[in-house]
Design a protein around this motif. Structure first.
Motif, PDB file in Angstrom:
ATOM      1  N   UNK A  79     -12.628  -4.106   5.685  1.00  0.00           N
ATOM      2  CA  UNK A  79     -11.750  -3.012   5.295  1.00  0.00           C
ATOM      3  C   UNK A  79     -10.289  -3.385   5.494  1.00  0.00           C
ATOM      4  N   UNK A  80      -9.982  -3.941   6.666  1.00  0.00           N
ATOM      5  CA  UNK A  80      -8.606  -4.378   6.932  1.00  0.00           C
ATOM      6  C   UNK A  80      -8.219  -5.548   6.033  1.00  0.00           C
ATOM      7  N   UNK A  81      -9.116  -6.512   5.880  1.00  0.00           N
ATOM      8  CA  UNK A  81      -8.815  -7.678   5.064  1.00  0.00           C
ATOM      9  C   UNK A  81      -8.669  -7.297   3.594  1.00  0.00           C
ATOM     10  N   UNK A  82      -9.543  -6.414   3.110  1.00  0.00           N
ATOM     11  CA  UNK A  82      -9.460  -5.994   1.715  1.00  0.00           C
ATOM     12  C   UNK A  82      -8.157  -5.291   1.405  1.00  0.00           C
ATOM     13  N   UNK A  83      -7.649  -4.513   2.370  1.00  0.00           N
ATOM     14  CA  UNK A  83      -6.358  -3.863   2.169  1.00  0.00           C
ATOM     15  C   UNK A  83      -5.233  -4.865   2.031  1.00  0.00           C
ATOM     16  N   UNK A  84      -5.281  -5.934   2.847  1.00  0.00           N
ATOM     17  CA  UNK A  84      -4.246  -6.969   2.755  1.00  0.00           C
ATOM     18  C   UNK A  84      -4.311  -7.693   1.416  1.00  0.00           C
ATOM     19  N   UNK A  85      -5.521  -7.967   0.936  1.00  0.00           N
ATOM     20  CA  UNK A  85      -5.672  -8.617  -0.371  1.00  0.00           C
ATOM     21  C   UNK A  85      -5.140  -7.711  -1.483  1.00  0.00           C
ATOM     22  N   UNK A  86      -5.405  -6.399  -1.377  1.00  0.00           N
ATOM     23  CA  UNK A  86      -4.943  -5.461  -2.400  1.00  0.00           C
ATOM     24  C   UNK A  86      -3.429  -5.365  -2.460  1.00  0.00           C
ATOM     25  N   UNK A  87      -2.739  -5.715  -1.377  1.00  0.00           N
ATOM     26  CA  UNK A  87      -1.276  -5.712  -1.373  1.00  0.00           C
ATOM     27  C   UNK A  87      -0.689  -7.053  -1.787  1.00  0.00           C
ATOM     28  N   UNK A 226      -1.728  -7.882  10.135  1.00  0.00           N
ATOM     29  CA  UNK A 226      -0.806  -7.608  11.239  1.00  0.00           C
ATOM     30  C   UNK A 226       0.433  -6.876  10.747  1.00  0.00           C
ATOM     31  N   UNK A 227       0.930  -7.246   9.562  1.00  0.00           N
ATOM     32  CA  UNK A 227       2.098  -6.557   9.020  1.00  0.00           C
ATOM     33  C   UNK A 227       1.818  -5.088   8.752  1.00  0.00           C
ATOM     34  N   UNK A 232       2.373   0.598  10.563  1.00  0.00           N
ATOM     35  CA  UNK A 232       1.738   1.825  11.049  1.00  0.00           C
ATOM     36  C   UNK A 232       2.273   2.227  12.418  1.00  0.00           C
ATOM     37  N   UNK A 233       2.550   1.253  13.256  1.00  0.00           N
ATOM     38  CA  UNK A 233       3.030   1.543  14.611  1.00  0.00           C
ATOM     39  C   UNK A 233       4.411   2.193  14.602  1.00  0.00           C
ATOM     40  N   UNK A 234       5.178   1.970  13.547  1.00  0.00           N
ATOM     41  CA  UNK A 234       6.551   2.501  13.500  1.00  0.00           C
ATOM     42  C   UNK A 234       6.688   3.712  12.583  1.00  0.00           C
ATOM     43  N   UNK A 235       5.582   4.215  12.038  1.00  0.00           N
ATOM     44  CA  UNK A 235       5.631   5.349  11.111  1.00  0.00           C
ATOM     45  C   UNK A 235       4.759   6.474  11.658  1.00  0.00           C
ATOM     46  N   UNK A 236       5.358   7.389  12.431  1.00  0.00           N
ATOM     47  CA  UNK A 236       4.541   8.375  13.153  1.00  0.00           C
ATOM     48  C   UNK A 236       3.731   9.303  12.260  1.00  0.00           C
ATOM     49  N   UNK A 237       4.283   9.751  11.146  1.00  0.00           N
ATOM     50  CA  UNK A 237       3.549  10.713  10.322  1.00  0.00           C
ATOM     51  C   UNK A 237       2.279  10.101   9.736  1.00  0.00           C
ATOM     52  N   UNK A 238       2.395   8.875   9.224  1.00  0.00           N
ATOM     53  CA  UNK A 238       1.217   8.201   8.687  1.00  0.00           C
ATOM     54  C   UNK A 238       0.229   7.905   9.808  1.00  0.00           C
ATOM     55  N   UNK A 355       4.525   1.078  -1.961  1.00  0.00           N
ATOM     56  CA  UNK A 355       3.412   0.544  -2.739  1.00  0.00           C
ATOM     57  C   UNK A 355       2.867  -0.753  -2.153  1.00  0.00           C
ATOM     58  N   UNK A 356       3.740  -1.590  -1.612  1.00  0.00           N
ATOM     59  CA  UNK A 356       3.275  -2.882  -1.111  1.00  0.00           C
ATOM     60  C   UNK A 356       2.529  -2.766   0.214  1.00  0.00           C
ATOM     61  N   UNK A 357       2.427  -1.555   0.783  1.00  0.00           N
ATOM     62  CA  UNK A 357       1.680  -1.323   2.022  1.00  0.00           C
ATOM     63  C   UNK A 357       0.444  -0.452   1.804  1.00  0.00           C
ATOM     64  N   UNK A 358       0.294   0.108   0.617  1.00  0.00           N
ATOM     65  CA  UNK A 358      -0.774   1.094   0.403  1.00  0.00           C
ATOM     66  C   UNK A 358      -2.165   0.496   0.587  1.00  0.00           C
ATOM     67  N   UNK A 359      -2.375  -0.715   0.125  1.00  0.00           N
ATOM     68  CA  UNK A 359      -3.687  -1.330   0.264  1.00  0.00           C
ATOM     69  C   UNK A 359      -4.080  -1.493   1.712  1.00  0.00           C
TER      70      UNK A 359
END
Length: 424
Positions: A79-87, A226-227, A232-238, A355-359
């Motif tokens: 799941x984590x890896x697929x998101x990175x590939x999608x970005x 990791x990126x 995510x660590x710096x975006x409280x609402x998300x 958009x470049x973080x959505x995946x």
């Protein structure tokens, strides 16, 4: 005068029924939604057929439970890896490749069933690979939706997607059981192969969808898991959309206790267990059918908090009732509240994330959705053994409400989140 009298009635109804505007306004979204609906029902048929086949081969409920484990681990890891590939790559191409892989795996299941192969390890392997394909496909598909629709249509689109998910969870196993009983495992697997053609066609007709350029026009480079976690660590609402969902799924998840409470509380049998399992899905489907009002809500953070409080409260009351139909009602209310929460959480994830973080964040979403309920099953089972099922269910619901209240007090800005000016 008569025209004035009758005109408002359909308008009032349309305000509450599911908003179909995304299906009317975007041909690409309509194809994607229809393809996902058909293929998701097919996947749920296959999931039940595999479980039934494993039990027929082994006669072991432990072996059936291993089917879930074989899918959970790949979902969490990929799941984590697929998101990175999608970005990083063209999301349309990733969706096509992963959907093609899932189709071929269903062909493998059908072929094995037609040949009469009775190898459990083969079924486990296919299930694990199917989970990999899903983990690669889902972030790509979800991150494309904000590119297909205007921002104001996203709540309606996510309500339709939620309706698809819950219809599949409710109807897919019923269809799968009937088809296996009538024509065998191979029939369910072959129908799944045909169902996947809808998803493949929808992906094939989409335009190329590489991640959008960064600020300054620079094309995004290789994306890292990791990126995404640093973002995510710096975006409280998300971040809080995940935290609030975990409070619901880990603290107030009574699913593992349904077999016990069916007999202890309601004097029922396996049919009662089936009703308890189906009730939240029924509530979620009703929530999707009457979701037209969701698009008029702008305070998405507050809506998420209230929805999860409603979930926890309904679960707590379910823990106190000993009337079956009243219990089913509160489980349906909980399922409806969860579907509403999911709509707003997904919309926040899509609109407040570049958009470049959505995946990558959709990958985190998969991990939370896959892992949270299973942690909740473990916690509920442990508390029930140490205390009682009543305390596990009632206490879990109360703990969920308390946790959400503490989150709202700690991060007050989350309740003020406004969809008209999304801030991650």
């Amino acid at each position: 005068m008569s025209d004035v009298a009758v005109e408002p009635r359909p308008a009032r109804r349309s305000r509450f029924l599911a908003d179909l505007t995304p299906l009317r306004s975007s041909v690409d979204f309509r194809r994607l939604w229809f393809g996902q609906t058909v293929s998701w029902i097919g996947q749920q048929m296959t999931a039940l057929a595999v479980s039934l086949q494993v039990y027929a081969i082994t006669g072991s409920t432990f072996s059936v439970g291993m089917v879930g484990l074989c899918s959970l681990v790949p979902l969490v890891v990929f799941g984590l890896y697929g998101g990175a590939v999608a970005d990083t790559v063209d999301r349309r191409a990733l969706g096509l490749v992963s959907a093609t892989g899932a189709t071929l795996l269903s062909v493998a299941l059908a072929t094995a069933a037609l040949l009469g192969l009775r190898e459990v390890w083969l079924l486990y392997t296919v299930v694990a690979l199917q989970a990999v394909c899903f983990a690669m496909n889902s972030p790509a598909r979800s991150s494309m939706i904000p590119r297909l629709l205007p921002k104001e249509q996203l709540p309606a689109a996510n309500a339709l997607s939620s309706l698809t998910t819950n219809l599949g969870l409710m109807g897919g196993p019923m269809l799968g059981g009937a088809i296996v009983g009538l024509w065998g495992y191979q029939a369910a697997y072959l129908i799944d192969v045909v169902a996947f053609s809808g998803s493949l066609y929808a992906m094939w007709r989409l335009p190329s969808m590489r991640p959008e350029a960064l600020d300054g026009g620079k094309a995004p480079g290789r994306a890292s898991v990791r990126g995404g976690l640093r973002f995510l660590a710096t975006r409280p609402n998300v971040r809080l959309t995940f935290l609030v969902d975990l409070a619901a799924m880990v603290l107030a998840q009574p699913r593992a206790l349904f077999p016990a409470v069916a007999g202890l509380w309601f004097g029922g049998d396996t049919k009662t267990v089936g009703l308890l399992v189906a009730a939240p899905a029924v509530g979620a489907v009703l929530g999707g059918l009457f979701s037209g009002w969701l698009g008029r809500i702008h305070r998405h953070g507050l809506a998420v908090l209230l929805s999860v409080v409603a979930w926890g409260t309904a679960i707590a009351v379910f823990g106190l009732t000993r009337d079956l139909w009243l219990g089913l009602l509160f489980l349906a209310v909980a399922g409806c509240a969860d579907s509403i929460s999911a709509v707003f959480r997904t919309t926040m994830l899509q609109t407040a994330t570049p958009d470049d973080m959505r995946g990558r964040l959709q990958g985190v979403f998969i991990v939370v959705v896959a892992g949270g309920p299973r942690l909740g099953d473990f916690l509920a089972g442990s508390v029930a053994d140490l205390a009682s099922p009543r305390w596990a269910v009632f206490g879990g619901g109360v703990a969920c409400v308390v946790a959400v209240a503490l989150i709202a007090l700690k991060w007050r800005g989350f309740a003020r989140y406004d969809a008209r000016s999304p801030q991650p």
